[in-house]
Write a protein that holds these residues in place. Structure first.
Motif, PDB file in Angstrom:
ATOM      1  N   TYR A 198       0.456  -1.012  -0.287  1.00 49.45           N
ATOM      2  CA  TYR A 198      -0.020   0.066  -0.018  1.00 49.45           C
ATOM      3  C   TYR A 198       1.200   1.612  -0.032  1.00 49.45           C
ATOM      4  CZ  TYR A 198      -4.426  -2.256   1.074  1.00 49.45           C
ATOM      5  OH  TYR A 198      -5.778  -3.504   0.980  1.00 49.45           O
ATOM      6  N   LEU A 199       2.508   1.450   0.991  1.00 51.02           N
ATOM      7  CA  LEU A 199       3.439   2.667   1.063  1.00 51.02           C
ATOM      8  C   LEU A 199       3.394   2.758  -0.299  1.00 51.02           C
ATOM      9  CD1 LEU A 199       4.633   4.855   2.238  1.00 51.02           C
ATOM     10  CD2 LEU A 199       5.841   2.768   3.279  1.00 51.02           C
ATOM     11  N   GLY A 200       3.784   1.817  -1.164  1.00 48.54           N
ATOM     12  CA  GLY A 200       5.147   1.803  -2.378  1.00 48.54           C
ATOM     13  C   GLY A 200       3.503   2.648  -3.531  1.00 48.54           C
ATOM     14  N   TYR A 206       1.307   9.565  -5.597  1.00 50.15           N
ATOM     15  CA  TYR A 206       2.275  11.114  -5.342  1.00 50.15           C
ATOM     16  C   TYR A 206       3.020  11.310  -6.495  1.00 50.15           C
ATOM     17  CZ  TYR A 206      -0.260  11.987  -0.757  1.00 50.15           C
ATOM     18  OH  TYR A 206      -1.224  12.609   0.354  1.00 50.15           O
ATOM     19  N   GLY A 207       3.514  10.774  -7.621  1.00 50.81           N
ATOM     20  CA  GLY A 207       4.211  11.021  -8.282  1.00 50.81           C
ATOM     21  C   GLY A 207       5.650  11.322  -7.862  1.00 50.81           C
ATOM     22  N   ARG A 208       5.096  10.152  -7.086  1.00 49.80           N
ATOM     23  CA  ARG A 208       7.749   9.952  -5.898  1.00 49.80           C
ATOM     24  C   ARG A 208       7.809   8.925  -6.913  1.00 49.80           C
ATOM     25  NH1 ARG A 208       6.412  11.084   0.281  1.00 49.80           N
ATOM     26  NH2 ARG A 208       9.118  10.397   0.484  1.00 49.80           N
ATOM     27  N   ASP A 211      10.335   6.040  -5.390  1.00 51.41           N
ATOM     28  CA  ASP A 211      11.021   5.887  -3.608  1.00 51.41           C
ATOM     29  C   ASP A 211       9.349   4.335  -4.187  1.00 51.41           C
ATOM     30  OD1 ASP A 211      11.609   7.552  -2.225  1.00 51.41           O
ATOM     31  OD2 ASP A 211      10.270   9.197  -2.037  1.00 51.41           O
ATOM     32  N   CYS A 212       8.287   4.702  -4.872  1.00 52.15           N
ATOM     33  CA  CYS A 212       7.676   4.355  -5.206  1.00 52.15           C
ATOM     34  C   CYS A 212       8.445   2.525  -5.297  1.00 52.15           C
ATOM     35  CB  CYS A 212       6.680   4.348  -6.769  1.00 52.15           C
ATOM     36  SG  CYS A 212       5.883   3.164  -7.524  1.00 52.15           S
ATOM     37  N   ILE A 213       9.124   2.614  -6.673  1.00 51.30           N
ATOM     38  CA  ILE A 213      10.068   1.040  -7.371  1.00 51.30           C
ATOM     39  C   ILE A 213      10.784   0.961  -5.733  1.00 51.30           C
ATOM     40  CG2 ILE A 213      12.452   0.822  -8.622  1.00 51.30           C
ATOM     41  CD1 ILE A 213      11.119   3.044 -10.087  1.00 51.30           C
ATOM     42  N   TYR A 242       8.448   3.396 -13.786  1.00 44.86           N
ATOM     43  CA  TYR A 242       9.480   3.727 -14.666  1.00 44.86           C
ATOM     44  C   TYR A 242       9.367   4.207 -16.571  1.00 44.86           C
ATOM     45  CZ  TYR A 242      13.151   0.714 -12.580  1.00 44.86           C
ATOM     46  OH  TYR A 242      14.367   0.274 -11.627  1.00 44.86           O
ATOM     47  N   LEU A 243       8.045   3.966 -16.158  1.00 45.46           N
ATOM     48  CA  LEU A 243       7.623   5.126 -17.554  1.00 45.46           C
ATOM     49  C   LEU A 243       7.414   6.284 -17.115  1.00 45.46           C
ATOM     50  CD1 LEU A 243       3.739   2.962 -18.852  1.00 45.46           C
ATOM     51  CD2 LEU A 243       6.335   3.666 -19.853  1.00 45.46           C
ATOM     52  N   GLN A 244       7.204   6.541 -16.440  1.00 42.79           N
ATOM     53  CA  GLN A 244       6.860   8.112 -16.576  1.00 42.79           C
ATOM     54  C   GLN A 244       8.486   8.686 -16.029  1.00 42.79           C
ATOM     55  OE1 GLN A 244       4.350  10.214 -15.528  1.00 42.79           O
ATOM     56  NE2 GLN A 244       3.071   8.816 -16.146  1.00 42.79           N
ATOM     57  N   LYS A 245       9.731   7.557 -15.958  1.00 47.89           N
ATOM     58  CA  LYS A 245      10.977   8.428 -15.685  1.00 47.89           C
ATOM     59  C   LYS A 245      11.581   8.245 -16.388  1.00 47.89           C
ATOM     60  CE  LYS A 245      13.380   6.547 -12.377  1.00 47.89           C
ATOM     61  NZ  LYS A 245      14.220   7.136 -11.947  1.00 47.89           N
ATOM     62  N   GLY A 246      10.525   7.980 -17.713  1.00 46.23           N
ATOM     63  CA  GLY A 246      10.919   8.021 -19.265  1.00 46.23           C
ATOM     64  C   GLY A 246      11.800   6.856 -19.359  1.00 46.23           C
ATOM     65  N   ASP A 247      11.182   5.865 -18.588  1.00 43.49           N
ATOM     66  CA  ASP A 247      12.191   4.268 -19.133  1.00 43.49           C
ATOM     67  C   ASP A 247      11.391   3.306 -19.580  1.00 43.49           C
ATOM     68  OD1 ASP A 247      14.136   2.363 -19.528  1.00 43.49           O
ATOM     69  OD2 ASP A 247      15.212   2.699 -17.259  1.00 43.49           O
ATOM     70  N   PRO A 248      10.811   3.213 -21.143  1.00 45.70           N
ATOM     71  CA  PRO A 248      10.368   2.457 -21.262  1.00 45.70           C
ATOM     72  C   PRO A 248      10.811   0.931 -21.439  1.00 45.70           C
ATOM     73  CG  PRO A 248      10.744   3.098 -23.405  1.00 45.70           C
ATOM     74  CD  PRO A 248      11.047   3.895 -22.446  1.00 45.70           C
ATOM     75  N   ILE A 249      12.172   0.048 -22.021  1.00 42.14           N
ATOM     76  CA  ILE A 249      12.010  -0.821 -21.511  1.00 42.14           C
ATOM     77  C   ILE A 249      12.675  -1.810 -20.289  1.00 42.14           C
ATOM     78  CG2 ILE A 249      14.738  -2.232 -22.443  1.00 42.14           C
ATOM     79  CD1 ILE A 249      13.195  -0.870 -24.725  1.00 42.14           C
TER      80      ILE A 249
END
Length: 358
Positions: A198-200, A206-208, A211-213, A242-249
């Motif tokens: 739940y925390l992750g 929150y767009g973190r 921290d999520c990963i 990772y998608l949000q970080k720009g890493d689709p691979i």
């Protein structure tokens, strides 16, 4: 059999009449109000609820739930914990009494957590907030759950198949308290895999992303994190971060891991279909939506999301067929999508346009 509804409230005047109408099949309704500044308390009392006003500080949902449970009379047989933004369908008491057994500890019932914009059901799962009066307490500061603390073993869970509850929340209400309470929950019980998940997930909201990963990778490493559906959900949130970080691979790899972890779920296959759609890989869209649609048994847990069971798979297939010049097949898929959401103007427009092209 004495059935008592108990709840906590704060500034929920708008829900009082609807809620009390729904809970009228109970023998008693008790509410712990934790500091309303509107007329919630007065309206509840006018409708016959027994209301106690107390401040819970520092705020924790488990403390508030336990205090509200203490207000239930000792001779109650069954306790029904609800919130004021929830309503039962009529006849819930009779269905509960039919399902209940003398040795039962809890009852599970069908719960519609959200609705689509067209009024259809969104997220649906089975809830377990009905329990016998004695032997249970609530634990965790947020996303609180019932824990058996009585002597011996808890009674069995029964399924109240005829009980249906709907959730109609106030969309303007803030959930800002959830993140710090989840962090506290994990601090208090670091090995509780559900709380870590739940925390992750909350970090994702929150767009973190980092921290999520990190948090969800820790969830996957916990020895108690064995439920494949929830493990797949953690992998999917990692992929989306990772998608949000720009890493689709990396995202694609985690989506595939989720699909391998829980191939019986539509969600990871639809994630892969959406990724292909964004990359204009139309054969991939058709392949992964085909796998998703071959799954015909909808799970009854909170992990199950609305979109994969709505018009989305057919809508994506319509787009893929249209983009590859197969308009008659696109029309078939557009009609299937529209049948699941008949008031959607975009889906209606797709059918109209493709029909003219035949």
């Amino acid at each position: 059999m004495k059935i008592v509804v108990y709840a906590i409230s704060k500034n929920e005047s708008q829900f009082v009449d609807r809620w009390m109408d729904s809970m009228g099949e109970a023998d008693q309704v008790v509410v712990l109000d934790t500091g309303s500044t509107d007329d919630t308390v007065e309206r509840l009392r006018a409708r016959g609820a027994q209301v106690t006003v107390e401040e819970i500080s520092p705020w924790r949902f488990d403390v508030a739930r336990n205090r509200s449970l203490e207000l239930v009379e000792e001779d109650a047989d069954i306790c029904v914990c609800t919130d004021l933004d929830e309503i039962f369908h009529p006849g819930w008491r009779s269905a509960l009494e039919t399902a209940w057994t003398p040795e039962a500890g809890q009852a599970r019932y069908r719960y519609t957590w959200s609705f689509r914009s067209d009024g259809g059901e969104g997220v649906v799962f089975w809830y377990e907030k009905i329990h016998r009066r004695h032997g249970y307490r609530w634990v965790h500061p947020v996303h609180e759950v019932l824990q058996w603390v009585g002597p011996g073993q808890a009674g069995p869970m029964v399924t109240a198949a005829g009980v249906q509850m709907d959730h109609h929340p106030d969309p303007s209400k803030s959930r800002g308290q959830y993140l710090p309470l989840l962090e506290l929950s994990v601090q208090e019980a670091p090995e509780d895999d559900r709380n870590v998940h739940y925390l992750g997930r909350e970090y994702f909201f929150y767009g973190r992303w980092e921290d999520c990963i990190v948090t969800l990778r820790r969830h996957l490493s916990l020895p108690t994190a064995t439920w494949k559906d929830e493990r797949a959900a953690s992998m999917r949130y990692i992929a989306k971060a990772y998608l949000q970080k720009g890493d689709p691979i990396q995202a694609r790899g985690w989506f595939f891991r989720a699909a391998a972890e829980a191939p019986h779920l539509r969600e990871p296959w639809m994630d892969l279909a959406m990724l292909c759609y964004q990359q204009e890989n139309w054969d991939g869209v058709l392949y992964f939506t085909g796998i998703a649609l071959a799954i015909t048994v909808r799970p009854d847990t909170y992990i199950c999301e609305a979109e994969p069971w709505g018009p989305l798979p057919y809508d994506l297939r319509c787009q893929a067929y249209f983009r590859t010049g197969r308009n008659s097949l696109a029309l078939e898929e557009a009609q299937k999508a529209l049948s699941l959401s008949p008031t959607d103007p975009r889906l209606r427009g797709n059918v109209a346009v493709l029909s003219r092209m035949q």
